[in-house]
Design a protein around this motif. Structure first.
Motif, PDB file in Angstrom:
ATOM      1  N   MET A 142       0.858  -1.136   0.059  1.00  0.00           N
ATOM      2  CA  MET A 142       0.007   0.073   0.025  1.00  0.00           C
ATOM      3  C   MET A 142       1.052   1.315  -0.059  1.00  0.00           C
ATOM      4  N   THR A 143       0.638   2.196  -0.713  1.00  0.00           N
ATOM      5  CA  THR A 143       1.346   3.202  -0.795  1.00  0.00           C
ATOM      6  C   THR A 143       1.074   4.295   0.375  1.00  0.00           C
ATOM      7  N   ASP A 144       1.845   5.260   0.625  1.00  0.00           N
ATOM      8  CA  ASP A 144       1.507   6.235   1.719  1.00  0.00           C
ATOM      9  C   ASP A 144       0.380   6.887   1.559  1.00  0.00           C
ATOM     10  N   GLU A 145       0.029   7.355   0.280  1.00  0.00           N
ATOM     11  CA  GLU A 145      -1.188   8.064  -0.095  1.00  0.00           C
ATOM     12  C   GLU A 145      -2.367   7.189   0.218  1.00  0.00           C
ATOM     13  N   ASN A 146      -2.443   5.939  -0.295  1.00  0.00           N
ATOM     14  CA  ASN A 146      -3.560   5.021   0.056  1.00  0.00           C
ATOM     15  C   ASN A 146      -3.665   4.967   1.614  1.00  0.00           C
ATOM     16  N   ARG A 147      -2.607   4.657   2.312  1.00  0.00           N
ATOM     17  CA  ARG A 147      -2.757   4.488   3.818  1.00  0.00           C
ATOM     18  C   ARG A 147      -3.223   5.705   4.173  1.00  0.00           C
ATOM     19  N   ARG A 148      -2.809   6.889   4.001  1.00  0.00           N
ATOM     20  CA  ARG A 148      -3.427   8.279   4.391  1.00  0.00           C
ATOM     21  C   ARG A 148      -4.861   8.319   4.306  1.00  0.00           C
ATOM     22  N   ASN A 149      -5.263   7.976   3.139  1.00  0.00           N
ATOM     23  CA  ASN A 149      -6.598   8.165   2.732  1.00  0.00           C
ATOM     24  C   ASN A 149      -7.593   7.150   3.653  1.00  0.00           C
ATOM     25  N   LYS A 150      -7.050   5.800   3.903  1.00  0.00           N
ATOM     26  CA  LYS A 150      -7.843   5.122   4.617  1.00  0.00           C
ATOM     27  C   LYS A 150      -7.892   5.436   6.014  1.00  0.00           C
ATOM     28  N   LEU A 151      -6.822   6.024   6.591  1.00  0.00           N
ATOM     29  CA  LEU A 151      -6.719   6.414   8.042  1.00  0.00           C
ATOM     30  C   LEU A 151      -7.558   7.743   7.937  1.00  0.00           C
ATOM     31  N   LYS A 152      -7.507   8.600   6.958  1.00  0.00           N
ATOM     32  CA  LYS A 152      -8.757   9.666   7.059  1.00  0.00           C
ATOM     33  C   LYS A 152     -10.150   9.123   7.035  1.00  0.00           C
ATOM     34  N   PHE A 153     -10.294   8.225   6.155  1.00  0.00           N
ATOM     35  CA  PHE A 153     -11.900   7.426   6.181  1.00  0.00           C
ATOM     36  C   PHE A 153     -12.064   7.061   7.541  1.00  0.00           C
ATOM     37  N   ARG A 154     -11.322   6.368   8.298  1.00  0.00           N
ATOM     38  CA  ARG A 154     -11.519   5.790   9.432  1.00  0.00           C
ATOM     39  C   ARG A 154     -11.771   6.809  10.535  1.00  0.00           C
ATOM     40  N   ALA A 155     -10.851   7.986  10.409  1.00  0.00           N
ATOM     41  CA  ALA A 155     -10.871   9.034  11.443  1.00  0.00           C
ATOM     42  C   ALA A 155     -12.178   9.672  11.331  1.00  0.00           C
ATOM     43  N   TRP A 156     -12.903   9.740  10.278  1.00  0.00           N
ATOM     44  CA  TRP A 156     -14.055  10.452  10.085  1.00  0.00           C
ATOM     45  C   TRP A 156     -15.406   9.626  10.245  1.00  0.00           C
ATOM     46  N   ARG A 157     -15.170   8.411  10.459  1.00  0.00           N
ATOM     47  CA  ARG A 157     -16.278   7.452  10.855  1.00  0.00           C
ATOM     48  C   ARG A 157     -15.952   6.693  12.014  1.00  0.00           C
ATOM     49  N   ARG A 158     -15.988   7.350  13.097  1.00  0.00           N
ATOM     50  CA  ARG A 158     -15.750   6.588  14.346  1.00  0.00           C
ATOM     51  C   ARG A 158     -17.010   6.110  15.096  1.00  0.00           C
ATOM     52  N   GLY A 159     -18.135   6.925  14.649  1.00  0.00           N
ATOM     53  CA  GLY A 159     -19.198   6.340  15.411  1.00  0.00           C
ATOM     54  C   GLY A 159     -19.725   7.280  16.749  1.00  0.00           C
ATOM     55  N   PHE A 160     -19.067   8.333  16.827  1.00  0.00           N
ATOM     56  CA  PHE A 160     -19.274   8.982  18.192  1.00  0.00           C
ATOM     57  C   PHE A 160     -18.796  10.354  17.685  1.00  0.00           C
ATOM     58  N   ARG A 161     -19.701  11.121  17.336  1.00  0.00           N
ATOM     59  CA  ARG A 161     -19.968  12.473  16.596  1.00  0.00           C
ATOM     60  C   ARG A 161     -18.629  13.412  16.972  1.00  0.00           C
ATOM     61  N   GLU A 162     -18.566  13.492  18.349  1.00  0.00           N
ATOM     62  CA  GLU A 162     -17.385  14.288  18.927  1.00  0.00           C
ATOM     63  C   GLU A 162     -15.873  13.878  18.287  1.00  0.00           C
ATOM     64  N   MET A 163     -15.872  12.592  18.292  1.00  0.00           N
ATOM     65  CA  MET A 163     -14.577  11.944  18.044  1.00  0.00           C
ATOM     66  C   MET A 163     -14.381  12.165  16.473  1.00  0.00           C
ATOM     67  N   ASP A 164     -15.577  12.018  15.661  1.00  0.00           N
ATOM     68  CA  ASP A 164     -15.541  12.063  14.307  1.00  0.00           C
ATOM     69  C   ASP A 164     -15.079  13.491  14.103  1.00  0.00           C
ATOM     70  N   LEU A 165     -15.586  14.535  14.516  1.00  0.00           N
ATOM     71  CA  LEU A 165     -15.155  15.807  14.402  1.00  0.00           C
ATOM     72  C   LEU A 165     -13.561  16.144  14.618  1.00  0.00           C
ATOM     73  N   LEU A 166     -13.588  15.740  16.116  1.00  0.00           N
ATOM     74  CA  LEU A 166     -11.825  15.909  16.272  1.00  0.00           C
ATOM     75  C   LEU A 166     -10.899  15.233  15.707  1.00  0.00           C
ATOM     76  N   ILE A 167     -11.096  13.916  15.564  1.00  0.00           N
ATOM     77  CA  ILE A 167      -9.981  13.031  14.858  1.00  0.00           C
ATOM     78  C   ILE A 167     -10.102  13.242  13.452  1.00  0.00           C
ATOM     79  N   GLY A 168     -11.271  13.293  12.779  1.00  0.00           N
ATOM     80  CA  GLY A 168     -11.341  13.578  11.527  1.00  0.00           C
ATOM     81  C   GLY A 168     -10.769  14.818  11.063  1.00  0.00           C
ATOM     82  N   SER A 169     -10.925  15.980  11.580  1.00  0.00           N
ATOM     83  CA  SER A 169     -10.423  17.329  11.626  1.00  0.00           C
ATOM     84  C   SER A 169      -8.849  17.359  11.716  1.00  0.00           C
TER      85      SER A 169
END
Length: 88
Positions: A1-28
């Protein structure tokens, strides 16, 4: 996996935590900082994403101390980011 793909997957996971405050904080945080993290930083961020939301949230708001196995520069950045976002 390239670094770009890894970063994209991590961003996706960060924005979909299931706990809105954490979505906003970790996603941002991911949007603002993942591009500047090296491989070790990405590893640490990924480990944080594997910790249950309520645990990380308790660390971020200061209700629980950060366990030594989760302490690190990325978590320090996330805590600072949380306070900067709150004051801004």
């Amino acid at each position: 996996m390239t670094d770009e793909n890894r970063r994209n997957k991590l961003k996706f996971r960060a924005w979909r935590r299931g706990f809105r405050e954490m979505d906003l904080l970790i996603g941002s945080f991911a949007d603002a900082t993942l591009e500047s993290l090296d491989a070790a930083g990405l590893d640490e961020f990924e480990r944080l994403l594997n910790v249950p939301d309520w645990e990380v949230y308790a660390w971020l708001i200061g209700h629980e101390p950060v366990p030594p196995q989760h302490a690190g520069p990325v978590l320090d950045q996330l805590i600072a980011f949380r306070y900067a976002a709150q004051s801004g």
